[in-house]
Write a protein that holds these residues in place. Structure first.
Motif, mmCIF file in Angstrom:
data_model
loop_
_atom_site.group_PDB
_atom_site.id
_atom_site.type_symbol
_atom_site.label_atom_id
_atom_site.label_comp_id
_atom_site.label_asym_id
_atom_site.label_seq_id
_atom_site.Cartn_x
_atom_site.Cartn_y
_atom_site.Cartn_z
ATOM 1 N N PRO A 84 0.805 -1.226 0.000
ATOM 2 C CA PRO A 84 0.000 0.000 0.000
ATOM 3 C C PRO A 84 0.841 1.281 0.000
ATOM 4 N N ALA A 85 2.173 1.164 0.148
ATOM 5 C CA ALA A 85 3.051 2.334 0.041
ATOM 6 C C ALA A 85 3.689 2.419 -1.347
ATOM 7 N N SER A 86 3.154 1.679 -2.316
ATOM 8 C CA SER A 86 3.718 1.710 -3.676
ATOM 9 C C SER A 86 3.753 3.128 -4.234
ATOM 10 N N GLY A 87 2.698 3.892 -3.993
ATOM 11 C CA GLY A 87 2.613 5.258 -4.533
ATOM 12 C C GLY A 87 3.706 6.148 -3.969
ATOM 13 N N GLY A 88 3.852 6.141 -2.654
ATOM 14 C CA GLY A 88 4.894 6.934 -2.006
ATOM 15 C C GLY A 88 6.277 6.513 -2.473
ATOM 16 N N SER A 89 6.470 5.200 -2.602
ATOM 17 C CA SER A 89 7.767 4.678 -3.063
ATOM 18 C C SER A 89 8.071 5.139 -4.479
ATOM 19 N N ALA A 90 7.048 5.141 -5.329
ATOM 20 C CA ALA A 90 7.263 5.545 -6.719
ATOM 21 C C ALA A 90 7.607 7.035 -6.792
ATOM 22 N N VAL A 91 6.942 7.853 -5.959
ATOM 23 C CA VAL A 91 7.266 9.288 -5.929
ATOM 24 C C VAL A 91 8.709 9.469 -5.452
ATOM 25 N N LYS A 92 9.078 8.708 -4.435
ATOM 26 C CA LYS A 92 10.445 8.804 -3.907
ATOM 27 C C LYS A 92 11.458 8.402 -4.981
ATOM 28 N N THR A 93 11.125 7.384 -5.759
ATOM 29 C CA THR A 93 12.028 6.938 -6.825
ATOM 30 C C THR A 93 12.147 8.009 -7.909
ATOM 31 N N GLY A 94 11.008 8.626 -8.256
ATOM 32 C CA GLY A 94 11.033 9.712 -9.237
ATOM 33 C C GLY A 94 11.858 10.893 -8.731
ATOM 34 N N TYR A 95 11.708 11.172 -7.440
ATOM 35 C CA TYR A 95 12.485 12.248 -6.802
ATOM 36 C C TYR A 95 13.987 11.969 -6.955
ATOM 37 N N MET A 96 14.374 10.728 -6.679
ATOM 38 C CA MET A 96 15.801 10.384 -6.765
ATOM 39 C C MET A 96 16.325 10.543 -8.186
ATOM 40 N N ALA A 97 15.475 10.187 -9.159
ATOM 41 C CA ALA A 97 15.909 10.271 -10.561
ATOM 42 C C ALA A 97 16.176 11.720 -10.966
ATOM 43 N N VAL A 98 15.315 12.632 -10.505
ATOM 44 C CA VAL A 98 15.496 14.053 -10.856
ATOM 45 C C VAL A 98 16.600 14.670 -9.994
ATOM 46 N N ALA A 99 16.573 14.379 -8.694
ATOM 47 C CA ALA A 99 17.556 14.971 -7.773
ATOM 48 C C ALA A 99 18.980 14.587 -8.170
ATOM 49 N N SER A 100 19.130 13.355 -8.645
ATOM 50 C CA SER A 100 20.476 12.877 -8.996
ATOM 51 C C SER A 100 20.986 13.475 -10.306
ATOM 52 N N GLY A 101 20.084 14.014 -11.116
ATOM 53 C CA GLY A 101 20.489 14.537 -12.416
ATOM 54 C C GLY A 101 20.333 13.527 -13.539
ATOM 55 N N LEU A 102 19.857 12.314 -13.210
ATOM 56 C CA LEU A 102 19.682 11.290 -14.248
ATOM 57 C C LEU A 102 18.602 11.709 -15.244
ATOM 58 N N HIS A 103 17.502 12.260 -14.737
ATOM 59 C CA HIS A 103 16.414 12.720 -15.607
ATOM 60 C C HIS A 103 15.995 14.137 -15.220
ATOM 61 N N ASP A 104 15.393 14.862 -16.184
ATOM 62 C CA ASP A 104 14.890 16.215 -15.894
ATOM 63 C C ASP A 104 13.401 16.231 -15.602
ATOM 64 N N VAL A 105 12.633 15.390 -16.307
ATOM 65 C CA VAL A 105 11.185 15.357 -16.106
ATOM 66 C C VAL A 105 10.738 13.887 -16.033
ATOM 67 N N VAL A 106 10.128 13.500 -14.905
ATOM 68 C CA VAL A 106 9.629 12.131 -14.787
ATOM 69 C C VAL A 106 8.158 12.152 -14.410
#
Ligand SMILES: [Zn+2]
Lengths: 393, 115
Positions: A84-106
């Motif tokens: 049931p925390a899949s949504g929060g986890s996915a947002v956190k994963t998207g955050y990491m992708a942008v924060a790290s510089g790997l992606h600009d828009v997710v």
């Protein structure tokens, strides 16, 4: 390591109800809304939060279906399952992708279609997240874990069935102001607790928890688009920053916890999100907490640091958590009123907070809301994601 | 012969785990199978309980008692209870019985009765 700031540039949601659409479309529809909201179709990567596609809908590899139906190929895409925390986890994963510089828009979209099976099968599907040998074989379900936890809380802190009913009434009636919410039926303490018909209207599901203490089983989807500061600057929407993320785990079997009235994963995930955001619980103007059961709103409001341990029900009594109070909680209706399509819930919480921080929430707008917080509770508290948001301009 | 449910005792530090885990929670012992199965005691105290009325589809009963119990060695376990008027703190005794039938599989687990 330097991390980039991350902003929410687009949001979308479906009605939470019974939906007669394929799971991939329930995930794609709010994504289309979010792209329209952000005014862009330039998406570098897609994350899809879902818990039950493989088991309930016989569909695996959901992200591949969603990225294609949105005609976003060849962007990378993956499905994220964290109960049931899949949504929060996915947002956190998207955050990491942008924060790290790997992606600009997710894009992060979440969806669930649980009403394809009956209520008992849906409850049993969620129960598969319990410990197979030490819990599940006994018939343990999430409502039964919540019930055993509630009894301890009642004995230790003086929470009563009346407090639980107050949460149910507050959240289900708040949902009347949310056009996307599952339940649009006004309830009262009289009708669910005090009247002669209350035991019929509101029977025990798992004593001491009653029918109206439990969230409904819903279908639904919700989506957010996350972007770097540069990409966010090109979007003409009020700017909301995802300022802090936190996640923590706890024992798989609930009985192994040292103090069975603690939700340590909530406490730790919340503290981490606040620390990373440079905020404290007192700064928060509006919160969406994971009230799959009424007791959880009370206890999470304590473990997130908004009220002292054991005093959440007192803040509720004083009206502090209602719209117009000191810290409105679940003005969207929460899981109780909006519904709980498990994989979409974490995204729906973020949707509401962004909506509020933009000042676009209409009749349920929390006045001058600038700082928002979400708590997405997986398992029975064994995997929790908390997020902190700030309005920037 | 009465059946048992097993807890797992770390051969390095003696910490007892239930349920089984692969790495010791106390000392971090990381060698596979460095746990000694030890039968759980059958006596203890009722910590919390519920009666569940909305049951998984394979339970053909109107309601089901569930409980968390602290056993005499300090280990806590989840199980079913068959106690008419349960109260937290009451003394209980456990029996290992069939707790779930799923297809042709019979699952054994702990069932608690008033001591
Ligand atoms: Zn050890």
């Amino acid at each position: 390591m330097t991390m980039r700031d991350v902003y929410v540039i687009g949001i979308g949601i479906t009605s939470f109800t019974r939906l007669e659409f394929p799971l991939s479309e329930i995930a794609a529809y709010p994504a289309m809304m979010a792209m329209k909201d952000a005014g862009t179709r330039e998406i570098d990567h897609l994350y899809v939060a879902n818990m039950g596609g493989g088991r309930v809908n016989h569909q695996t590899g959901l992200a591949s279906a969603v990225v294609d139906t949105l005609s976003l190929t060849p962007a990378g895409a993956e499905t994220i399952e964290n109960g049931p925390a899949s949504g929060g986890s996915a947002v956190k994963t998207g955050y990491m992708a942008v924060a790290s510089g790997l992606h600009d828009v997710v894009m992060v979209t979440g969806a669930e279609r649980m009403r394809e099976v009956n209520n008992l099968d849906a409850t049993d599907f969620v129960a598969t997240l319990t410990h197979p040998i030490a819990e599940h074989i006994y018939g343990v379900t999430l409502p039964s874990l919540a019930a055993m936890f509630t009894r301890l809380y009642m004995e230790k802190y003086g929470v009563t069935e009346r407090h639980l009913a107050m949460v149910a009434v507050k959240n289900q009636n708040a949902a009347l102001l949310n056009e996307f919410a599952h339940l649009h039926q006004k309830i009262s303490i009289e009708g669910i607790l005090d009247s002669p018909e209350a035991m019929t209207n509101n029977p025990y599901v798992a004593e001491p928890l009653r029918f109206f203490d439990c969230c409904p089983v819903s279908d639904g989807g919700a989506c957010v688009i996350l972007a770097s500061e540069e990409a966010a600057g090109k979007v003409g929407r009020p700017l909301v920053k995802l300022a802090g993320v936190g996640q923590a785990t706890d024992t798989h079997a609930v009985h192994e916890r040292e103090d069975p009235t603690d939700l340590l994963a909530v406490r730790r995930a919340a503290a981490m999100a606040f620390e990373r955001a440079g905020l404290t619980p007192a700064d928060v103007d509006v919160a969406e907490l994971h009230d799959a059961f009424t007791i959880l709103e009370i206890v999470e409001s304590e473990e997130c640091g908004f009220f002292p341990k054991g005093e959440g029900h007192l803040a509720l009594e004083r009206g502090e958590t209602a719209l117009g109070g000191k810290l409105p909680i679940n003005v969207s209706g929460g899981l109780k009123g909006r519904g709980h399509p498990v994989g979409a819930t974490g995204l729906a919480q973020v949707y509401e907070i962004v909506h509020q921080l933009r000042g676009e929430a209409g009749e349920r707008q929390v006045k001058d809301a600038r700082i928002g917080f979400t708590c997405n509770f997986g398992g029975f508290g064994n995997n929790v994601v908390c997020l902190a948001f700030t309005r920037e301009n | 012969m009465p059946r048992d449910i097993y807890a797992y005792k770390c051969r390095k530090c003696g910490h007892v785990h239930y349920p089984y885990r692969m790495v010791c929670k106390n000392c971090g012992e990381n060698e596979h199978n460095e746990f000694e199965p030890v039968p759980l005691p059958k006596e203890g105290t009722l910590l919390t309980f519920t009666t569940l009325y909305s049951l998984p589809p394979d339970f053909e009963v109107p309601s089901l008692g569930l409980a968390i119990v602290a056993l005499t060695n300090g280990i806590t376990v989840t199980g079913q209870h068959r106690i008419d008027e349960p109260e937290t703190g009451m003394a209980i005794r456990g029996e290992v019985e069939i707790v779930r039938r799923d297809g042709y599989d019979e699952h054994y687990g702990m069932v608690f009765y008033k001591a």
